[in-house]
Scaffold this motif. Sequence first.
Motif, PDB file in Angstrom:
ATOM      1  N   LEU A 162       7.320  -9.291   1.108  1.00 21.70           N
ATOM      2  CA  LEU A 162       6.486  -8.754  -0.157  1.00 21.70           C
ATOM      3  C   LEU A 162       7.533  -8.268  -1.366  1.00 21.70           C
ATOM      4  CD1 LEU A 162       4.175  -6.837   1.896  1.00 21.70           C
ATOM      5  CD2 LEU A 162       3.508  -8.474   0.207  1.00 21.70           C
ATOM      6  N   MET A 163       8.596  -7.754  -0.976  1.00 25.25           N
ATOM      7  CA  MET A 163       9.377  -7.446  -2.050  1.00 25.25           C
ATOM      8  C   MET A 163       9.829  -8.723  -2.856  1.00 25.25           C
ATOM      9  SD  MET A 163      11.620  -4.605  -0.009  1.00 25.25           S
ATOM     10  CE  MET A 163      12.675  -3.832  -1.415  1.00 25.25           C
ATOM     11  N   HIS A 164      10.194  -9.938  -2.370  1.00 25.07           N
ATOM     12  CA  HIS A 164      10.393 -11.144  -3.226  1.00 25.07           C
ATOM     13  C   HIS A 164       9.289 -11.483  -3.806  1.00 25.07           C
ATOM     14  CE1 HIS A 164      14.442 -11.910  -1.805  1.00 25.07           C
ATOM     15  NE2 HIS A 164      14.264 -11.540  -0.486  1.00 25.07           N
ATOM     16  N   LEU A 165       8.097 -11.300  -3.419  1.00 23.51           N
ATOM     17  CA  LEU A 165       6.844 -11.911  -3.959  1.00 23.51           C
ATOM     18  C   LEU A 165       6.651 -10.867  -5.198  1.00 23.51           C
ATOM     19  CD1 LEU A 165       4.574 -12.782  -0.960  1.00 23.51           C
ATOM     20  CD2 LEU A 165       5.973 -14.514  -2.493  1.00 23.51           C
ATOM     21  N   TRP A 166       6.764  -9.720  -5.030  1.00 33.63           N
ATOM     22  CA  TRP A 166       6.334  -8.863  -5.884  1.00 33.63           C
ATOM     23  C   TRP A 166       7.284  -8.877  -7.161  1.00 33.63           C
ATOM     24  CZ3 TRP A 166       2.515  -5.334  -6.481  1.00 33.63           C
ATOM     25  CH2 TRP A 166       2.605  -4.601  -7.637  1.00 33.63           C
ATOM     26  N   ARG A 167       8.718  -9.168  -6.747  1.00 34.10           N
ATOM     27  CA  ARG A 167       9.769  -9.127  -7.702  1.00 34.10           C
ATOM     28  C   ARG A 167       9.456 -10.536  -8.668  1.00 34.10           C
ATOM     29  NH1 ARG A 167      15.805 -11.003  -7.681  1.00 34.10           N
ATOM     30  NH2 ARG A 167      16.837  -9.143  -8.859  1.00 34.10           N
ATOM     31  N   ALA A 168       8.921 -11.629  -7.903  1.00 32.26           N
ATOM     32  CA  ALA A 168       8.622 -12.685  -8.611  1.00 32.26           C
ATOM     33  C   ALA A 168       7.373 -12.483  -9.726  1.00 32.26           C
ATOM     34  CB  ALA A 168       8.532 -13.961  -7.717  1.00 32.26           C
ATOM     35  N   GLY A 169       6.706 -11.639  -9.511  1.00 31.37           N
ATOM     36  CA  GLY A 169       5.670 -11.398 -10.408  1.00 31.37           C
ATOM     37  C   GLY A 169       4.279 -11.898 -10.029  1.00 31.37           C
ATOM     38  N   LEU A 186       9.561  -1.000  -3.538  1.00 27.13           N
ATOM     39  CA  LEU A 186       8.747  -0.408  -2.454  1.00 27.13           C
ATOM     40  C   LEU A 186       7.680   0.285  -2.818  1.00 27.13           C
ATOM     41  CD1 LEU A 186      11.876   0.351  -0.070  1.00 27.13           C
ATOM     42  CD2 LEU A 186      10.030  -1.336   0.495  1.00 27.13           C
ATOM     43  N   GLU A 187       8.091   1.272  -3.935  1.00 27.26           N
ATOM     44  CA  GLU A 187       7.083   2.139  -4.468  1.00 27.26           C
ATOM     45  C   GLU A 187       5.735   1.521  -5.186  1.00 27.26           C
ATOM     46  OE1 GLU A 187       9.541   6.298  -5.211  1.00 27.26           O
ATOM     47  OE2 GLU A 187       9.351   4.656  -6.932  1.00 27.26           O
ATOM     48  N   SER A 188       6.167   0.374  -6.059  1.00 31.54           N
ATOM     49  CA  SER A 188       5.232  -0.446  -6.501  1.00 31.54           C
ATOM     50  C   SER A 188       4.409  -0.979  -5.577  1.00 31.54           C
ATOM     51  CB  SER A 188       5.727  -1.711  -7.205  1.00 31.54           C
ATOM     52  OG  SER A 188       6.870  -1.117  -8.181  1.00 31.54           O
ATOM     53  N   ILE A 189       4.955  -1.435  -4.574  1.00 35.44           N
ATOM     54  CA  ILE A 189       3.978  -2.212  -3.553  1.00 35.44           C
ATOM     55  C   ILE A 189       3.281  -1.127  -2.807  1.00 35.44           C
ATOM     56  CG2 ILE A 189       4.197  -3.343  -1.261  1.00 35.44           C
ATOM     57  CD1 ILE A 189       6.987  -4.631  -2.319  1.00 35.44           C
ATOM     58  N   SER A 190       4.057  -0.129  -2.599  1.00 42.79           N
ATOM     59  CA  SER A 190       3.097   0.898  -1.836  1.00 42.79           C
ATOM     60  C   SER A 190       1.746   1.318  -2.755  1.00 42.79           C
ATOM     61  CB  SER A 190       3.922   2.320  -1.628  1.00 42.79           C
ATOM     62  OG  SER A 190       3.411   3.351  -0.930  1.00 42.79           O
ATOM     63  N   ASN A 191       2.092   1.789  -3.640  1.00 41.00           N
ATOM     64  CA  ASN A 191       0.969   1.876  -4.697  1.00 41.00           C
ATOM     65  C   ASN A 191      -0.001   0.943  -4.869  1.00 41.00           C
ATOM     66  OD1 ASN A 191       2.155   4.575  -5.091  1.00 41.00           O
ATOM     67  ND2 ASN A 191       3.332   3.692  -7.263  1.00 41.00           N
ATOM     68  N   HIS A 192       0.499  -0.420  -4.897  1.00 43.71           N
ATOM     69  CA  HIS A 192      -0.435  -1.427  -4.996  1.00 43.71           C
ATOM     70  C   HIS A 192      -1.466  -1.442  -3.703  1.00 43.71           C
ATOM     71  CE1 HIS A 192      -2.091  -5.261  -6.143  1.00 43.71           C
ATOM     72  NE2 HIS A 192      -1.582  -5.680  -4.905  1.00 43.71           N
ATOM     73  N   VAL A 193      -0.738  -1.247  -2.777  1.00 40.06           N
ATOM     74  CA  VAL A 193      -1.280  -1.278  -1.461  1.00 40.06           C
ATOM     75  C   VAL A 193      -2.559  -0.238  -1.459  1.00 40.06           C
ATOM     76  CG1 VAL A 193      -1.296  -1.074   1.303  1.00 40.06           C
ATOM     77  CG2 VAL A 193       0.258  -2.247   0.116  1.00 40.06           C
ATOM     78  N   LYS A 194      -1.881   1.151  -1.726  1.00 42.59           N
ATOM     79  CA  LYS A 194      -3.050   2.036  -1.929  1.00 42.59           C
ATOM     80  C   LYS A 194      -4.158   1.951  -2.702  1.00 42.59           C
ATOM     81  CE  LYS A 194       0.209   5.550  -1.705  1.00 42.59           C
ATOM     82  NZ  LYS A 194       0.570   6.629  -2.549  1.00 42.59           N
ATOM     83  N   ASP A 195      -3.949   1.103  -3.969  1.00 42.87           N
ATOM     84  CA  ASP A 195      -5.007   0.909  -4.987  1.00 42.87           C
ATOM     85  C   ASP A 195      -5.989  -0.006  -4.405  1.00 42.87           C
ATOM     86  OD1 ASP A 195      -3.731   2.647  -6.628  1.00 42.87           O
ATOM     87  OD2 ASP A 195      -2.886   1.148  -7.867  1.00 42.87           O
ATOM     88  N   ARG A 196      -5.278  -0.920  -3.789  1.00 41.03           N
ATOM     89  CA  ARG A 196      -6.251  -1.992  -3.036  1.00 41.03           C
ATOM     90  C   ARG A 196      -7.133  -1.482  -1.852  1.00 41.03           C
ATOM     91  NH1 ARG A 196      -4.320  -6.752  -0.580  1.00 41.03           N
ATOM     92  NH2 ARG A 196      -6.057  -8.071  -1.102  1.00 41.03           N
TER      93      ARG A 196
END
Length: 1023
Positions: free
Chosen positions: A953-960, A1001-1011
């Motif tokens: 997920l970190m790779h995917l997020w970084r790829a935007g 990680l924080e961005s992913i975590s926030n994204h998951v929470k939002d979703r």
Amino acid sequence: MDIQDKRLIEVDFPLKQTSLDSVQEKNVRHGHISTLHIWPARRPLAASRAALIATLLPDPGNDEERKMMLDKLAGRIVERVKKKKSADGRNEEQNIVETEGGILHWGRESGADLQWFRDKIREAYGGRAPKVLDPFSGGGAIPLEAMRLGCEVTAVDINPVAWFILKCTLEYPQRLANQQRPLPAFACQSREFMEAYFKAKGLKRAALEVQLTAHGLPKEGTAQPELTGIETQVTSVEADLAWHVRAWGWWVLQQAKADLARFYPTIDGKPTVAYLWARTVTCKNCRATVPLLKTRWLCKKDNKRVVLTMEPNAERTGVVFGVLTDAPVLKKGSAAQKGEHDKQLAGGTMSRSGVTCPCCGTVMTMEDIRREAQAGRLSEIMTAVVVDGNHGKEYRRPTEEEISMAVEANQELSKVYAEIPFGLPDELTPKGGSGASRAFSVDGYGFDKWYKLFTPRQLLALGTFVKHTRAAHEVMLRQGYSQEWAEAMSAYLAINLDRLADYNSNICNWDPNGEYITHTFQRFALPIKWDFSEINPISKTTGSYEGGSDWVARYISHAVLANSSSSKAHVHTKSAIQAHEEGLEVILTDPPYYDAIPYSDLMDFFYVWLRRTLYGLSPEIDAAFQKPLSPKWDHERNDGELIDDSSRFGGDKQKSKANYEDGMARVFQSCYKSLKPEGRLVIVFAHKHPDAWETLVSALIRAGFVVDGSWPIQTEMGNRTRALSSAALASSVWLVCKKRAENARPGWDNLVLEEMQRNIIQRLRYFWDAGIRGPDFVWAATGPALEAYSKHPIVKKANEPGKVMGVSEFLGHVRRMVADFVVGRVLTQNGGSEAVSGLDDVTTYYLLHRYNFGMESAPIGPCILYAVSCNLSDGLLLGKYDLLVRTGGQTKDEDDEEGEEGTVDEAGEAETEEGTSSTVKLKTWLQRKNAGMEPVGLFNGTAAPLIDKVHRLMHLWRAGDVSKVDEYLDSHALGYNTLFGQLLQALIELAGAGSEERALLESISNHVKDRSGVMTNRLSWVD
Ligand SMILES: C[S@@+](CC[C@H](N)C(=O)[O-])C[C@H]1O[C@@H](n2cnc3c(N)ncnc32)[C@H](O)[C@@H]1O
């Protein structure tokens, strides 16, 4: 004491204080047991003392009294700021953690509190001395401490060198403690000797002169001072064993000096400290004589830089050496540039690939050199001489006389050795190989007999000292010493001779950073050295005979004090497998551990000299040193030294390992028979491989023992572990065992596991609250957990008739429980509930590793332990799961002196750190590009580990590409996975502040929470 009584060690133990004081002990110099004679893997006195006391004494049964006992034993831990000088001479403030109070710290081992424990111990055994045995006594740390505590001690070791050291550490000091007799006339008539004597008694200046004058030893040409009130009519000087040993050491030195002085000429009035040598080969191309030099630094300090210069001679048949003082420094530039400058300035001729000829540039490989060496075509050349100048050490070219004296020594050898029993030591050196024999490479270079490890002049010096040591014994008897005194004093002189051999072989180096000679056993191996140094044994420098005398005498003074009111020690040279005396209260021992150290092969270095020096001293000593070399494995008697060395079994590794394990099992059986029903056995295990450890634990259980305690005591603290104190490697686990009840019945696996879980959870909380972390946590839990299992002779499987649950399987459950407990603490804020459930093995490992070692290199030992705890192996984590990467410190190339550093304490005693020979670290998420992609077949249909999914997920997020992130989250049902949320949160906290990892990680975590609205907060656990 009653059979049921718990011992203190089975309830509590001052682990931190004992570890701190054990590590601190490494810095102790004078008087410590390790300074008497080298013995591999000596245990710290602090750890031995603490374990003995806590095993001998019953647990008081209430918290208050227990706390009082533990405080008295180990004191408390305090943090202090101390001023220290840094390497470049600046004053620095350092935070020091140390103990205050207690009797474990070096220097606090005598006094009222120790006496309190001695009295308590006597009281616990009905007013008599309890009987303690160490069947693998080695250098004697455990028996020495048992004697100090007033026990009746039996010390056993199969090796005659160890046995002899034990006599010197335990027996002679105890027998001759409290005895004084007049110093010999030659000592009383020497102003130099008596000055040292009176100074040691505290006399100074005028008072000292008065005493010396009273003994007829006035300073030449000075008026006799007078002091009122000072006794001046002393007629004879009564002194203890230590001073008599000094006196006779002085006598031997005077005799040896008379014979040897011409071989160590003093040039320009500056005494010689050492001669520096390089071995040479003939260049395979141009036939020049090529010196094999690892470095040309003679002194490399901030304020003093001296280099050995080297140029081809005019004929290009060899080199001409010179000395460059004030070698230039590169003032500006990076560290790498400075390093390169120094390398150019003082690089040697040797590299990993071989040696480069300074005349024609041809490289001869290591194999070329080996071939030349085996054909006897290595020679040596003196490169420089170190002398004591007016302002410290000076370096110069050797003179013709010095070179010729080194050669001339050869002609004297036959004469000297004709007078010595067994002549020149021509017994064979050990062969190099794998496993235990990896310690040896000298044989591979043609150094196949012990005498070849010395230059002719070194042999002459050692032979001369042997001759006069032997002569001293006769003179002692003629002067009226009893047999007992004469034997003891000669024994200590022999010990000093061994010290001299240690500093006077051709595998000693010159240390350019410290400007001193290093000794043979810097680590427990005998590797070839290309450039070496030869000490002047009759000087006053480090490693000389005179210096050695002082070390030996100081140990005696310490031991006499420690043993002055002890009962007799029984010291035996025999195998631990054999039957021992019965009715013992405690057996505390530190056995050999598989192929870690080839004791007898290494210590034959000393055996050959002791055999020659001691021959004829007593029938007992002659019997012990009867054979040319010390005992190895006796196939006929199926007994001998217990180490895993396949070369003793025709190269058969399985056979060798099984032989070791079988031998240890027999030792445990023999211990069982010797112990009283309520007795305790404490075994120290080095714990590199959990599986090997399990085999030994199984043998203990089979022998009839219940394992009910384990304490991982830290005895080493390398720089890396120091930096990572939470995960510091404890070098040994002290396992506590008692005898199983005779009416014990088989157990059932489900009940045993339930009981274990009930017992262990309290212990885990206790250990955690006591601040035990890292691998120590796993080891500390193992012993108490084993009680539920080992109290049954056998544990059957309830659901599989006819099958049993083995130790391995049981410990698998224990370790997993411990791992889950730790991970539970990492995943939750306050901890509380004991374990997480449902987290996959690899992610559990990742969290354990990350929590303890971060992203730094970690020693492989604890990583293997964590891996095993998670049903994994280091191989799987390095390979299939691609989670770890090796970071170095791999198996040492024996030919490569780079790998020869070892861990050397200040007293010159080296230790091997088991389990730390290689290191690994976690791969970063960036390096794990394929994580979470799950190529078909990789995980055999099971889901990829959760940590891999996070990294994907970190790779995917970084790829935007947010749609790909969502797709991945959905297809792996991560949005509603509570563990996933907890893992994200834990990883955020483990990631460095401000790092890209954390931000992602924080961005992913926030994204998951939002979703999904899933809570990613830590759960609050209910206790
Ligand atoms: C780990 S060392 C003991 C070190 C010791 N605790 C100390 O502090 O110096 C193990 C010892 O076991 C001895 N040993 C090996 N096999 C033996 C046997 N069969 N019987 C008795 N001793 C043996 C070795 O000679 C070695 O001294």
